[in-house]
Design an enzyme around this catalytic site. Structure first.
Site, PDB file in Angstrom:
ATOM      1  NE  ARG A  62      -3.603  -2.344   2.419  1.00 32.56           N
ATOM      2  CZ  ARG A  62      -4.663  -2.550   3.188  1.00 32.56           C
ATOM      3  NH1 ARG A  62      -5.048  -1.596   4.016  1.00 32.56           N
ATOM      4  NH2 ARG A  62      -5.310  -3.697   3.146  1.00 32.56           N
TER       5      ARG A  62
ATOM      6  CB  SER B  57     -11.725  -4.428   8.288  1.00 27.96           C
ATOM      7  OG  SER B  57     -12.829  -3.705   7.847  1.00 27.96           O
TER       8      SER B  57
END
Lengths: 380, 514
Positions: free
Chosen positions: A202, A292
């Site tokens: 990322r 998540s």
């Protein structure tokens, strides 16, 4: 024009035919352009939202569950960076020279800890019927878009490969979604449940401030990701199964954490409902997200083209043609973090530190680390 | 996008270069005799530099040929030019044996010119200092004026000469960087067929049934998926499924634990690195047919092997002799474009764009590198023997050595599905090739002696370390070997005993019921 006609009548019809053809060509071109434009703007309409999701911003997220409590320390504690230095576990400095900031080397017991975390997580989740996978980490950028990410926007999270239409994945969710794209699955094949291990990359462009220290925000990390493809009527059930798996994993490791039902402003565009787990990180003095779990209903499947054909109801009858097959429907997809290694490492190092500078290894991980119970300071 | 256009394709002779035309000065009457350098440009020949007499003029050089072909290198290798010059026959023979494109003549010529120009620059500096000294005394105004003029001329000459010296040094670096490492005297000279077999372990298994290759086994046992990956990523990508995932993890876990027992420190590494590091290790990130993936909009690349971030850990450092040897076992994913690799040797898992690998890396004193080369190959041979593989260890011939390797041992294992041997590991002794580029030095410990207080001047001079690297486990190729060699008639695959404890005790990969 197939019938017998007067020549003047024929001529008139030929003219009419030509005009109609010209009009059609332009209209069809306009239709294509209009459809493209419609796609373009409509693709950004976010998924609908589960009725129980709190409406509002970050502060509106609801706590679904809280497990454990913050450990009380009788000595001044270190954060994971200090522990990483003192125990010769993490090297950010060399990585800054070799690669840039937010890169790191893991050393010694930290390597064994990463492998133990992944091995243990894999074995735990496999017991629940999830199929283990490893995935490509370079994918076509169209797949990234179909999953609901934006590879080429400003402040994109996505690294692109020079000279190609390929990108690095930020999560295994992407190559997992891609496995069954443009497919029609049998209803009997559902649910498909995967636990995939990959490295994730990322850019973290635009992420500044205090929430970037050490292992908390890095450019490259290992992650085990769960992915489910199921019938629409089952996605709520699997969302609860996924969050339960996560809660069991983190409880086994002795973490103190809260499960949050994320409020509407905090859902990504694909998520119908999203549960985040935030664990207590004493070195930071606050909670930090460690996982998540999202129910994306048919948002991703409509883009990836993943359908299923419902099984036929049990009935006898005369020979059936193709027209009698039930119509295909879009599947629902869900994804959930089983283990994001750097954040888990922050939690374990900071929570399990002892006054003498050593770190206790949680019991479930010890068999996966050759029995090591303690990370001790090294003699110099 | 990166701005530098440094091309490290093995020293292609430079056809165009430029040196400032300001270099050519009108000769000074009496006081100074400058060795002037003129660079005549010749088409299709390597750059030739000749010293001209002081009367040479500028007009030879057409103004159009003043573009710099090679940008300034971003980093410098500490190349021992004196040694190369003093051993030029051996270096030339070595270049030929390795089929290298390096051009020794150009290097030596540039070096000579650089040395001479350096001397000139120093001489001019001294002259300038003398003039400055003279100006401090009492002088006639005409004398002073003359000296001022002289001083100015000297300064101008110096400035352009220093610029030329910088450019010359850069060019020298550029061509010299492609001179390959020297070669161990025992290495066979020649191409692929000249490589010598050092050791052979085991023998090909005899099958009494029709065998499958690993691709077929991968399909039948639901272990490998190339088809979905072709849609998602492109060819030569794959998903591992089910027991294959456990097998990959078992291979890496087991390899790590075995090699750690030999005193190697485990590491994980970044897989994105600055491209300069890639170059310093002896690879070419931006050549044609490069093996290296570059990241859009940055000077970063994906690593093709953990050797690269491992070499980078101690770059630009001086280590204590007592810290050596440093021995690492690093696990990383590796990414290779495999551009230019076509043909039969690309099937299935044999040649892929992304794979997991455990790599050993050693940093040691020069006198110890031969020992560690043998330690590394011994570790590899022990690992593969434990897994029951049939393999040969080869001493690679000169034409098959990469530029950094002084000596290279490859292990090729028998792959029955291919019906031939395939490389599963490589162990290279790079001596000081990488360390001169990465800037890794050590300070020898002082000999045991008492004496008056020592200043910095008494510290032993630093030396370059030697580096070595060796594959402990390249997962896809190991998987080819294990699947193909351990298959059974009923379609199942036997897991080698050492790996079973690392796979939850699984002994067999069985066909799944459908």
């Amino acid at each position: 024009m197939k019938g017998k006609l007067e020549s003047s009548e024929r001529e008139r019809l030929v003219e009419e035919g030509k005009n109609l053809k010209e009009s059609l060509v332009t209209l069809e071109e306009d239709l294509v352009k209009l459809k493209d434009e419609l796609q373009h703007v409509a693709q950004s309409i976010p998924n609908m939202t589960h009725p129980d999701v709190p409406v509002g911003g970050e502060d509106s997220s609801a706590i679904r569950k809280e497990v454990g409590c913050p450990r009380e320390f009788n000595f001044p504690i270190k954060d994971h960076l200090q522990l990483g230095k003192d125990l010769d576990l993490i090297d950010f400095d060399s990585a800054a020279e070799v690669s840039g900031s937010k890169f790191f080397y893991l050393k010694n017991e930290a390597v064994l800890l990463e492998m133990a975390l992944l091995n243990w997580t894999l074995s735990q989740v496999m017991k629940k019927g999830y199929t283990p996978l490893t995935t490509p980490e370079i994918v076509r950028s169209s797949i990234v878009e179909k999953c609901g990410f934006q590879p080429r926007g400003d402040n994109t999270q996505v690294y692109s490969i020079d000279g190609t239409d390929q990108c690095l994945i930020g999560t295994a969710e992407i190559p997992l979604g891609g496995i069954h794209m443009d497919s029609i699955l049998l209803e009997s094949a559902l649910p498909l449940k995967y636990i995939a291990f990959s490295h994730c990359f990322r850019t973290e462009a635009g992420a500044a401030g205090a929430a970037t220290k050490g292992l908390y925000r890095v450019h490259q990390f290992s992650k085990a990701e769960m992915f489910v493809i199921c019938r629409p009527e089952d996605s709520e059930f699997f969302h609860h199964e996924l969050i339960q798996i996560e809660e069991d994993l983190f409880t086994s490791l002795g973490l103190h954490f809260k499960t949050l039902d994320m409020a509407t402003a905090d859902l990504g565009a694909p998520a119908y409902r999203k549960f985040d787990i935030e664990a207590w990180m004493p070195g930071f003095g606050r909670f930090g997200e460690i996982s998540s779990a999202s129910n994306c209903t048919d948002y991703q499947s409509r883009r990836l083209g993943i359908r299923y054909r419902p099984s036929e109801p049990l009935q006898t009858g005369p020979k059936k043609g193709k027209a009698n097959l039930p119509a295909t429907k879009f599947v629902h997809t869900l994804n959930a973090t089983a283990c994001a290694v750097p954040r888990m490492m922050v939690c374990l190092l900071e929570n399990y530190q002892q006054e003498d500078g050593s770190v206790v290894i949680p019991e479930p991980l010890r068999p996966f680390m050759g029995g090591i119970e303690l990370i001790k300071p090294k003699l110099k | 996008m990166s701005l530098h256009k440094l091309r490290l394709a093995a020293a292609v002779p430079l056809t165009i270069s430029t040196f400032s035309s300001r270099l050519f000065l009108k000769p000074f009457p009496n006081t100074l005799t400058l060795g002037l350098f003129s660079r005549r440009l010749q088409q299709h020949k390597p750059l030739l530099v000749r010293a001209f007499s002081a009367s040479a003029t500028v007009q030879d050089i057409p103004a159009t040929q003043t573009t710099v072909s090679s940008a300034r290198p971003q980093w410098k290798a500490s190349i021992d030019f004196k040694w190369i010059r003093d051993n030029k026959e051996a270096v030339e023979i070595n270049i030929k044996n390795r089929n290298s494109n390096a051009n020794l003549d150009v290097v030596l010529e540039l070096y000579e010119n650089m040395v001479n120009l350096q001397k000139e620059v120093e001489r001019l500096r001294e002259e300038r200092n003398n003039v400055a000294k003279k100006m401090k005394g009492k002088l006639e105004p005409s004398e002073r004026e003359r000296l001022v003029e002289e001083g100015k001329s000297l300064k101008e000459s110096l400035v352009s000469m220093e610029e030329d010296l910088v450019k010359l040094k850069d060019e020298l670096q550029h061509v010299a960087q492609s001179i390959p490492n020297m070669t161990h005297p025992d290495v066979p000279v020649g191409g692929e067929d000249s490589s010598a077999i050092r050791k052979e372990v085991g023998c090909p298994r005899e099958f009494h049934f029709q065998i499958k290759d690993h691709l077929q086994l991968g399909k039948d046992l639901d272990l490998i998926d190339f088809d979905s990956a072709a849609e998602v990523s492109g060819s030569k990508f794959f998903y591992l499924k089910n027991e294959a995932v456990l097998l990959e993890m078992a291979l890496l876990n087991w390899t790590l634990s075995q090699v750690m027992k030999k005193g190697y420190t485990p590491l994980t590494t970044p897989e994105i690195v600055r491209s300069s590091i890639v170059e310093k290790c002896g690879f070419q990130p931006r050549g044609d047919n490069t093996q290296v993936y570059s990241i859009d909009g940055t000077d970063q690349c994906l690593i093709g092997t953990a050797e690269i971030p491992l070499g980078g850990i101690h770059m630009d450092s001086i280590l204590l002799e007592s810290a050596l040897p440093l021995k690492y076992i690093a696990f990383s994913h590796c990414f290779r474009t495999e551009a230019g690799a076509a043909g039969a040797a690309t099937k299935g898992l044999y040649r892929v764009h992304q794979f997991s690998k455990a790599e050993m890396f050693v940093i040691c004193r020069p006198e110890d590198s031969e020992f560690f080369h043998h330690e590394l190959i011994q570790i590899e041979e022990d690992l593969f023997t434990s897994l029951g593989l049939h393999f040969k260890t080869l001493d690679m011939a000169t034409a098959d050595l990469g530029a950094p390797a002084y000596r290279k041992f490859d292990i090729e294992a028998w792959m029955p599905g291919f019906g031939r041997f395939g490389e599963i590991s490589s162990a290279s002794n790079c001596t000081d090739y990488q360390s001169r580029r990465l800037g890794i030095r050590y300070r020898p410990s002082e000999p045991l002696q008492t004496g008056p207080k020592k200043g910095k001047a008494n510290l032993p001079a630093t030396k370059f370390v030697h580096t070595l690297n060796a594959t402990a486990c390249a997962v896809p190729r190991m998987m080819v070997c294990l699947l193909e060699n351990n298959q059974q008639e009923d379609g199942s695959v036997v897991i080698p005993e050492p790996l079973r404890p690392f796979m939850g005790g699984i002994e067999l990969i069985k066909p799944k019921l459908k």
